[in-house]
Every structure is written in C-alpha cells, then in structure tokens.
Design a protein around this motif. Structure first.
Motif, PDB file in Angstrom:
ATOM      1  N   GLU A   4       0.857  -1.063   0.002  1.00 14.04           N
ATOM      2  CA  GLU A   4       0.042   0.052  -0.067  1.00 14.04           C
ATOM      3  C   GLU A   4       0.858   1.276   0.054  1.00 14.04           C
ATOM      4  O   GLU A   4       1.891   1.313   0.807  1.00 14.04           O
ATOM      5  CB  GLU A   4      -0.842  -0.053   1.264  1.00 14.04           C
ATOM      6  CG  GLU A   4      -1.997   1.210   1.042  1.00 14.04           C
ATOM      7  CD  GLU A   4      -2.734   1.403   2.305  1.00 14.04           C
ATOM      8  OE1 GLU A   4      -3.803   1.094   2.227  1.00 14.04           O
ATOM      9  OE2 GLU A   4      -2.360   1.905   3.724  1.00 14.04           O
ATOM     10  N   TYR A   5       0.438   2.218  -0.851  1.00 18.84           N
ATOM     11  CA  TYR A   5       1.306   3.550  -0.959  1.00 18.84           C
ATOM     12  C   TYR A   5       0.582   4.640  -0.175  1.00 18.84           C
ATOM     13  O   TYR A   5      -0.579   4.599  -0.458  1.00 18.84           O
ATOM     14  CB  TYR A   5       1.425   3.788  -2.440  1.00 18.84           C
ATOM     15  CG  TYR A   5       2.499   2.931  -3.151  1.00 18.84           C
ATOM     16  CD1 TYR A   5       3.954   3.189  -3.287  1.00 18.84           C
ATOM     17  CD2 TYR A   5       2.279   1.725  -3.630  1.00 18.84           C
ATOM     18  CE1 TYR A   5       4.666   2.546  -3.852  1.00 18.84           C
ATOM     19  CE2 TYR A   5       3.311   0.938  -4.463  1.00 18.84           C
ATOM     20  CZ  TYR A   5       4.410   1.313  -4.457  1.00 18.84           C
ATOM     21  OH  TYR A   5       5.415   0.520  -5.115  1.00 18.84           O
ATOM     22  N   LEU A   6       1.083   5.247   0.487  1.00 17.48           N
ATOM     23  CA  LEU A   6       0.608   6.512   0.880  1.00 17.48           C
ATOM     24  C   LEU A   6       0.849   7.940   0.088  1.00 17.48           C
ATOM     25  O   LEU A   6       2.160   8.139  -0.191  1.00 17.48           O
ATOM     26  CB  LEU A   6       1.135   6.899   2.510  1.00 17.48           C
ATOM     27  CG  LEU A   6       0.600   8.423   2.978  1.00 17.48           C
ATOM     28  CD1 LEU A   6      -0.856   8.113   3.234  1.00 17.48           C
ATOM     29  CD2 LEU A   6       1.246   8.196   4.421  1.00 17.48           C
ATOM     30  N   ASP A   8       0.553  11.679   0.702  1.00 16.44           N
ATOM     31  CA  ASP A   8       0.083  12.492   1.688  1.00 16.44           C
ATOM     32  C   ASP A   8       0.127  14.010   0.896  1.00 16.44           C
ATOM     33  O   ASP A   8       1.120  14.290   0.526  1.00 16.44           O
ATOM     34  CB  ASP A   8       1.043  12.579   2.789  1.00 16.44           C
ATOM     35  CG  ASP A   8       0.560  13.386   3.836  1.00 16.44           C
ATOM     36  OD1 ASP A   8      -0.317  14.549   3.786  1.00 16.44           O
ATOM     37  OD2 ASP A   8       1.011  13.358   5.172  1.00 16.44           O
ATOM     38  N   GLU A  24       2.229  10.320  -9.010  1.00 24.06           N
ATOM     39  CA  GLU A  24       2.268   9.216  -8.178  1.00 24.06           C
ATOM     40  C   GLU A  24       1.793   8.045  -8.963  1.00 24.06           C
ATOM     41  O   GLU A  24       2.372   6.977  -9.003  1.00 24.06           O
ATOM     42  CB  GLU A  24       1.967   9.372  -6.659  1.00 24.06           C
ATOM     43  CG  GLU A  24       2.741  10.253  -5.895  1.00 24.06           C
ATOM     44  CD  GLU A  24       4.300  10.098  -5.912  1.00 24.06           C
ATOM     45  OE1 GLU A  24       4.358   8.803  -5.552  1.00 24.06           O
ATOM     46  OE2 GLU A  24       4.897  10.805  -6.011  1.00 24.06           O
ATOM     47  N   PHE A  34      -3.485   2.228  -2.987  1.00 18.62           N
ATOM     48  CA  PHE A  34      -2.971   3.353  -2.455  1.00 18.62           C
ATOM     49  C   PHE A  34      -3.834   4.055  -1.657  1.00 18.62           C
ATOM     50  O   PHE A  34      -5.241   4.087  -1.712  1.00 18.62           O
ATOM     51  CB  PHE A  34      -2.546   4.001  -3.525  1.00 18.62           C
ATOM     52  CG  PHE A  34      -3.163   4.473  -4.537  1.00 18.62           C
ATOM     53  CD1 PHE A  34      -3.922   5.784  -4.604  1.00 18.62           C
ATOM     54  CD2 PHE A  34      -3.733   3.712  -5.623  1.00 18.62           C
ATOM     55  CE1 PHE A  34      -4.943   6.202  -5.313  1.00 18.62           C
ATOM     56  CE2 PHE A  34      -4.498   4.303  -6.541  1.00 18.62           C
ATOM     57  CZ  PHE A  34      -5.110   5.486  -6.504  1.00 18.62           C
ATOM     58  N   ARG A  35      -3.542   4.839  -0.664  1.00 14.37           N
ATOM     59  CA  ARG A  35      -4.091   5.897   0.267  1.00 14.37           C
ATOM     60  C   ARG A  35      -3.592   7.196   0.011  1.00 14.37           C
ATOM     61  O   ARG A  35      -2.531   7.639   0.205  1.00 14.37           O
ATOM     62  CB  ARG A  35      -3.956   5.458   1.760  1.00 14.37           C
ATOM     63  CG  ARG A  35      -4.742   6.298   2.795  1.00 14.37           C
ATOM     64  CD  ARG A  35      -5.047   5.478   3.905  1.00 14.37           C
ATOM     65  NE  ARG A  35      -3.226   5.413   4.675  1.00 14.37           N
ATOM     66  CZ  ARG A  35      -3.050   6.241   5.618  1.00 14.37           C
ATOM     67  NH1 ARG A  35      -3.871   7.127   6.160  1.00 14.37           N
ATOM     68  NH2 ARG A  35      -1.830   5.883   6.175  1.00 14.37           N
ATOM     69  N   ILE A  36      -4.695   7.890  -0.117  1.00 14.28           N
ATOM     70  CA  ILE A  36      -4.661   9.548  -0.163  1.00 14.28           C
ATOM     71  C   ILE A  36      -5.073  10.093   0.822  1.00 14.28           C
ATOM     72  O   ILE A  36      -6.140   9.881   1.269  1.00 14.28           O
ATOM     73  CB  ILE A  36      -5.321  10.186  -1.446  1.00 14.28           C
ATOM     74  CG1 ILE A  36      -4.745   9.373  -2.794  1.00 14.28           C
ATOM     75  CG2 ILE A  36      -5.015  11.500  -1.662  1.00 14.28           C
ATOM     76  CD1 ILE A  36      -5.619   9.773  -3.927  1.00 14.28           C
ATOM     77  N   VAL A  37      -4.260  11.047   1.531  1.00 20.04           N
ATOM     78  CA  VAL A  37      -4.846  11.839   2.608  1.00 20.04           C
ATOM     79  C   VAL A  37      -4.582  13.231   2.316  1.00 20.04           C
ATOM     80  O   VAL A  37      -3.548  13.815   1.977  1.00 20.04           O
ATOM     81  CB  VAL A  37      -4.136  11.619   4.155  1.00 20.04           C
ATOM     82  CG1 VAL A  37      -4.530  10.152   4.616  1.00 20.04           C
ATOM     83  CG2 VAL A  37      -2.743  11.799   3.991  1.00 20.04           C
ATOM     84  N   GLU A  69      -9.130  15.965   8.443  1.00 19.67           N
ATOM     85  CA  GLU A  69      -8.390  15.058   7.560  1.00 19.67           C
ATOM     86  C   GLU A  69      -9.273  14.101   6.641  1.00 19.67           C
ATOM     87  O   GLU A  69     -10.330  13.735   7.489  1.00 19.67           O
ATOM     88  CB  GLU A  69      -7.320  14.093   8.401  1.00 19.67           C
ATOM     89  CG  GLU A  69      -6.810  13.179   7.446  1.00 19.67           C
ATOM     90  CD  GLU A  69      -5.517  12.133   8.167  1.00 19.67           C
ATOM     91  OE1 GLU A  69      -4.650  12.948   8.606  1.00 19.67           O
ATOM     92  OE2 GLU A  69      -5.867  11.093   8.430  1.00 19.67           O
ATOM     93  N   GLU A  71      -9.703  10.855   3.491  1.00 17.72           N
ATOM     94  CA  GLU A  71      -8.894   9.893   3.159  1.00 17.72           C
ATOM     95  C   GLU A  71      -9.698   9.179   1.993  1.00 17.72           C
ATOM     96  O   GLU A  71     -10.879   8.917   2.132  1.00 17.72           O
ATOM     97  CB  GLU A  71      -8.756   8.949   4.294  1.00 17.72           C
ATOM     98  CG  GLU A  71      -8.218   7.803   4.094  1.00 17.72           C
ATOM     99  CD  GLU A  71      -8.113   6.811   5.314  1.00 17.72           C
ATOM    100  OE1 GLU A  71      -6.942   6.833   5.993  1.00 17.72           O
ATOM    101  OE2 GLU A  71      -8.912   6.287   5.696  1.00 17.72           O
ATOM    102  N   ILE A  73      -9.045   5.374  -0.021  1.00 18.00           N
ATOM    103  CA  ILE A  73      -8.234   4.374  -0.450  1.00 18.00           C
ATOM    104  C   ILE A  73      -8.573   3.806  -1.815  1.00 18.00           C
ATOM    105  O   ILE A  73     -10.065   3.611  -2.054  1.00 18.00           O
ATOM    106  CB  ILE A  73      -8.502   3.332   0.695  1.00 18.00           C
ATOM    107  CG1 ILE A  73      -7.953   3.842   1.825  1.00 18.00           C
ATOM    108  CG2 ILE A  73      -7.816   2.090   0.246  1.00 18.00           C
ATOM    109  CD1 ILE A  73      -8.069   2.797   3.119  1.00 18.00           C
TER     110      ILE A  73
END
Length: 78
Positions: A4-6, A8, A24, A34-37, A69, A71, A73
C-alpha cells in the motif's frame, strides 16, 4: 498482498494535489492499493473525481472532520 502506498497531500493548496496524485499514479503498477490523505475538503472531492475519470477504483473514503483529515483508499486499475 500488494504494497500500500501513501500519498500525503496535506497542507498543499488545490489544484496542486491533483498534479501530485496523477504523477504518483504514473509510477504505480496495476493492482497497487494506495491511500491519499488531505486536509482540504474541496481537494478531497476533486481527487475522488480524478480517480473515477482515470478509471481507478475507489475502495473507500473517510471524512475525519474533527482532525480535518480526509482519506481515499483506491486501487490502480489502468
């Protein structure tokens, strides 16, 4: 299980997070989760639209308004 990629993008003003995420994504192999915050609600909404336009799968979203925040996914499909 895939790594899993973050991504940020907290503290970055729109529309720059859209560019960061697109860049990215171009580096990720198909099947990558992947996760975007972000800390900006407008960017959160724009990023969801971007992912759908690009044909990526949004697996879940979460709004942590108390922490300012947001998020997303998702999984790289294209």
């Amino acid at each position: 299980m895939a790594q899993e990629y973050l991504i940020d993008v907290k503290g970055i003003e729109c529309p720059q997070p859209v560019n960061v995420v697109a860049k990215e994504l171009s580096k990720m192999p198909v099947g990558t989760q992947f996760r975007i915050v972000t800390d900006n609600y407008v960017c959160y909404m724009m990023l969801q639209r971007l992912l759908k336009m690009l044909g990526e799968r949004v697996d879940s979203t979460a709004e942590h308004e108390d922490a300012e925040e947001y998020e997303i996914i998702a999984t790289r499909l294209m």
